[in-house]
Every structure is written in C-alpha cells, then in structure tokens.
Design a protein around this motif. Sequence first.
Motif, PDB file in Angstrom:
ATOM      1  N   GLY A   1       0.548  -0.944  -0.086  1.00  0.00           N
ATOM      2  CA  GLY A   1       0.082  -0.072  -0.345  1.00  0.00           C
ATOM      3  C   GLY A   1       0.592   1.532   0.004  1.00  0.00           C
ATOM      4  N   TRP A   2       0.045   2.217   0.336  1.00  0.00           N
ATOM      5  CA  TRP A   2       1.159   3.606   0.479  1.00  0.00           C
ATOM      6  C   TRP A   2       0.485   4.571   2.194  1.00  0.00           C
ATOM      7  CZ3 TRP A   2      -2.066   1.672  -3.359  1.00  0.00           C
ATOM      8  CH2 TRP A   2      -1.676   1.138  -4.458  1.00  0.00           C
ATOM      9  N   ALA A   3       1.558   5.167   1.553  1.00  0.00           N
ATOM     10  CA  ALA A   3       1.345   5.992   3.980  1.00  0.00           C
ATOM     11  C   ALA A   3       2.334   6.908   3.697  1.00  0.00           C
ATOM     12  CB  ALA A   3       2.200   4.870   4.760  1.00  0.00           C
ATOM     13  N   ASN A   4       2.177   7.738   4.685  1.00  0.00           N
ATOM     14  CA  ASN A   4       3.368   8.872   4.028  1.00  0.00           C
ATOM     15  C   ASN A   4       4.887   8.096   4.493  1.00  0.00           C
ATOM     16  OD1 ASN A   4       1.818  11.045   4.651  1.00  0.00           O
ATOM     17  ND2 ASN A   4       1.278  10.610   6.683  1.00  0.00           N
ATOM     18  N   PRO A   5       5.397   9.349   4.000  1.00  0.00           N
ATOM     19  CA  PRO A   5       6.741   8.550   4.062  1.00  0.00           C
ATOM     20  C   PRO A   5       7.569   8.442   5.526  1.00  0.00           C
ATOM     21  CG  PRO A   5       7.016  10.409   2.325  1.00  0.00           C
ATOM     22  CD  PRO A   5       5.875  10.604   3.031  1.00  0.00           C
ATOM     23  N   ASN A   6       8.553   7.236   5.661  1.00  0.00           N
ATOM     24  CA  ASN A   6       8.902   6.805   7.265  1.00  0.00           C
ATOM     25  C   ASN A   6       7.632   6.531   7.760  1.00  0.00           C
ATOM     26  OD1 ASN A   6      11.519   6.906   5.783  1.00  0.00           O
ATOM     27  ND2 ASN A   6      11.167   9.263   5.690  1.00  0.00           N
ATOM     28  N   GLU A   7       6.481   6.680   7.625  1.00  0.00           N
ATOM     29  CA  GLU A   7       5.486   6.161   8.413  1.00  0.00           C
ATOM     30  C   GLU A   7       5.362   4.572   8.894  1.00  0.00           C
ATOM     31  OE1 GLU A   7       0.650   6.081   9.233  1.00  0.00           O
ATOM     32  OE2 GLU A   7       1.408   6.563   6.372  1.00  0.00           O
TER      33      GLU A   7
ATOM     34  N   LYS B   1       8.155   3.632   2.597  1.00  0.00           N
ATOM     35  CA  LYS B   1       9.706   4.314   1.625  1.00  0.00           C
ATOM     36  C   LYS B   1       9.760   5.838   1.683  1.00  0.00           C
ATOM     37  CE  LYS B   1      10.696  -0.776  -0.482  1.00  0.00           C
ATOM     38  NZ  LYS B   1      10.736  -0.905  -1.351  1.00  0.00           N
ATOM     39  N   VAL B   2      10.995   5.866   1.329  1.00  0.00           N
ATOM     40  CA  VAL B   2      10.281   7.624   0.866  1.00  0.00           C
ATOM     41  C   VAL B   2       9.484   7.803   0.046  1.00  0.00           C
ATOM     42  CG1 VAL B   2      11.850   9.407  -0.377  1.00  0.00           C
ATOM     43  CG2 VAL B   2      13.134   7.337   1.368  1.00  0.00           C
ATOM     44  N   ASP B   3       9.333   7.116  -0.916  1.00  0.00           N
ATOM     45  CA  ASP B   3       8.240   6.491  -2.393  1.00  0.00           C
ATOM     46  C   ASP B   3       6.418   6.569  -1.810  1.00  0.00           C
ATOM     47  OD1 ASP B   3       8.233   4.359  -2.082  1.00  0.00           O
ATOM     48  OD2 ASP B   3       9.142   3.829  -4.597  1.00  0.00           O
ATOM     49  N   SER B   4       6.908   6.586  -0.387  1.00  0.00           N
ATOM     50  CA  SER B   4       5.337   6.404   0.332  1.00  0.00           C
ATOM     51  C   SER B   4       4.797   5.312  -0.108  1.00  0.00           C
ATOM     52  CB  SER B   4       3.951   7.120  -0.548  1.00  0.00           C
ATOM     53  OG  SER B   4       5.133   8.634   0.670  1.00  0.00           O
ATOM     54  N   THR B   5       5.686   3.790  -0.420  1.00  0.00           N
ATOM     55  CA  THR B   5       5.035   2.610  -0.881  1.00  0.00           C
ATOM     56  C   THR B   5       5.861   1.910   0.607  1.00  0.00           C
ATOM     57  OG1 THR B   5       7.427   2.102  -2.143  1.00  0.00           O
ATOM     58  CG2 THR B   5       4.820   3.035  -3.499  1.00  0.00           C
ATOM     59  N   TRP B   6       5.091   1.355   0.761  1.00  0.00           N
ATOM     60  CA  TRP B   6       5.412  -0.030   1.465  1.00  0.00           C
ATOM     61  C   TRP B   6       4.962  -1.347   1.257  1.00  0.00           C
ATOM     62  CZ3 TRP B   6       1.291  -3.204   4.026  1.00  0.00           C
ATOM     63  CH2 TRP B   6      -0.516  -2.502   3.837  1.00  0.00           C
ATOM     64  N   LYS B   7       5.160  -2.641   1.539  1.00  0.00           N
ATOM     65  CA  LYS B   7       5.064  -3.770   1.341  1.00  0.00           C
ATOM     66  C   LYS B   7       5.528  -5.101   1.924  1.00  0.00           C
ATOM     67  CE  LYS B   7       5.878  -7.348  -2.424  1.00  0.00           C
ATOM     68  NZ  LYS B   7       6.007  -7.818  -3.725  1.00  0.00           N
ATOM     69  N   MET B   8       4.661  -6.272   2.642  1.00  0.00           N
ATOM     70  CA  MET B   8       4.871  -6.908   3.948  1.00  0.00           C
ATOM     71  C   MET B   8       4.439  -8.343   3.388  1.00  0.00           C
ATOM     72  SD  MET B   8       4.306  -5.103   7.155  1.00  0.00           S
ATOM     73  CE  MET B   8       3.448  -3.444   7.000  1.00  0.00           C
ATOM     74  N   LYS B   9       4.524  -9.201   3.921  1.00  0.00           N
ATOM     75  CA  LYS B   9       4.591 -10.757   3.527  1.00  0.00           C
ATOM     76  C   LYS B   9       3.635 -11.174   4.828  1.00  0.00           C
ATOM     77  CE  LYS B   9       7.533 -12.186  -0.467  1.00  0.00           C
ATOM     78  NZ  LYS B   9       7.637 -12.934  -1.207  1.00  0.00           N
ATOM     79  N   LEU B  10       2.291 -11.431   4.812  1.00  0.00           N
ATOM     80  CA  LEU B  10       1.937 -12.367   5.801  1.00  0.00           C
ATOM     81  C   LEU B  10       1.822 -13.735   5.703  1.00  0.00           C
ATOM     82  CD1 LEU B  10      -1.364 -10.180   5.681  1.00  0.00           C
ATOM     83  CD2 LEU B  10       0.911  -9.573   7.376  1.00  0.00           C
ATOM     84  N   LYS B  11       2.851 -14.073   6.398  1.00  0.00           N
ATOM     85  CA  LYS B  11       2.179 -16.294   6.950  1.00  0.00           C
ATOM     86  C   LYS B  11       1.074 -15.853   7.122  1.00  0.00           C
ATOM     87  CE  LYS B  11       4.879 -20.124   8.341  1.00  0.00           C
ATOM     88  NZ  LYS B  11       4.878 -20.135   7.052  1.00  0.00           N
ATOM     89  N   THR B  12      -0.181 -17.711   6.591  1.00  0.00           N
ATOM     90  CA  THR B  12      -1.054 -18.335   7.372  1.00  0.00           C
ATOM     91  C   THR B  12      -0.702 -19.027   7.755  1.00  0.00           C
ATOM     92  OG1 THR B  12      -1.853 -18.201   4.924  1.00  0.00           O
ATOM     93  CG2 THR B  12      -2.209 -15.955   5.433  1.00  0.00           C
ATOM     94  N   PRO B  13      -1.650 -18.999   8.729  1.00  0.00           N
ATOM     95  CA  PRO B  13      -1.471 -21.042   9.703  1.00  0.00           C
ATOM     96  C   PRO B  13      -2.047 -21.732   8.751  1.00  0.00           C
ATOM     97  CG  PRO B  13      -3.235 -19.198  10.183  1.00  0.00           C
ATOM     98  CD  PRO B  13      -2.777 -18.790   9.382  1.00  0.00           C
ATOM     99  N   ASN B  14      -1.603 -22.527   9.038  1.00  0.00           N
ATOM    100  CA  ASN B  14      -2.913 -24.126   8.032  1.00  0.00           C
ATOM    101  C   ASN B  14      -3.797 -24.369   9.119  1.00  0.00           C
ATOM    102  OD1 ASN B  14      -2.217 -25.719  10.870  1.00  0.00           O
ATOM    103  ND2 ASN B  14       0.192 -26.994  10.118  1.00  0.00           N
TER     104      ASN B  14
END
Length: 53
Positions: free
Chosen positions: A13-19, A36-49
């Motif tokens: 998604g997007w957020a304020n830089p360094n948020e 990030k400085v360009d306002s983007t972020w990315k994470m991986k969610l590990k889901t349970p079995n």
Amino acid sequence: MVVQRESNNPVWGWANPNEKITITTSWGAKSEGIAKVDSTWKMKLKTPNRSSL
C-alpha cells in the motif's frame, strides 16, 4: 480481506514517507514495517494451516 492459508501473502500500500505500518490479522499475527521515501510499503503475511485455526 481473504488470503490463502498456508502461504506467504504479499500485502502492499501507500502511506506517508517513513510512517510506521502495522498489520494485525484475525489469527493473531502481527507485522510491522516502515513506508519508503516514495510512500510505498510491502510486507508478507504468513498464514496458518487449517489445524491451527
């Protein structure tokens, strides 16, 4: 949002830089990151079995 179980699902998604970004799931997992400085972020969610739901 619905995500596939037993996998690492990318979420972004997007957020304020360094948020600080926090994602809390219904199964109790928590992921944190910083936009990030360009306002983007990315994470991986590990889901349970199925047996741990």
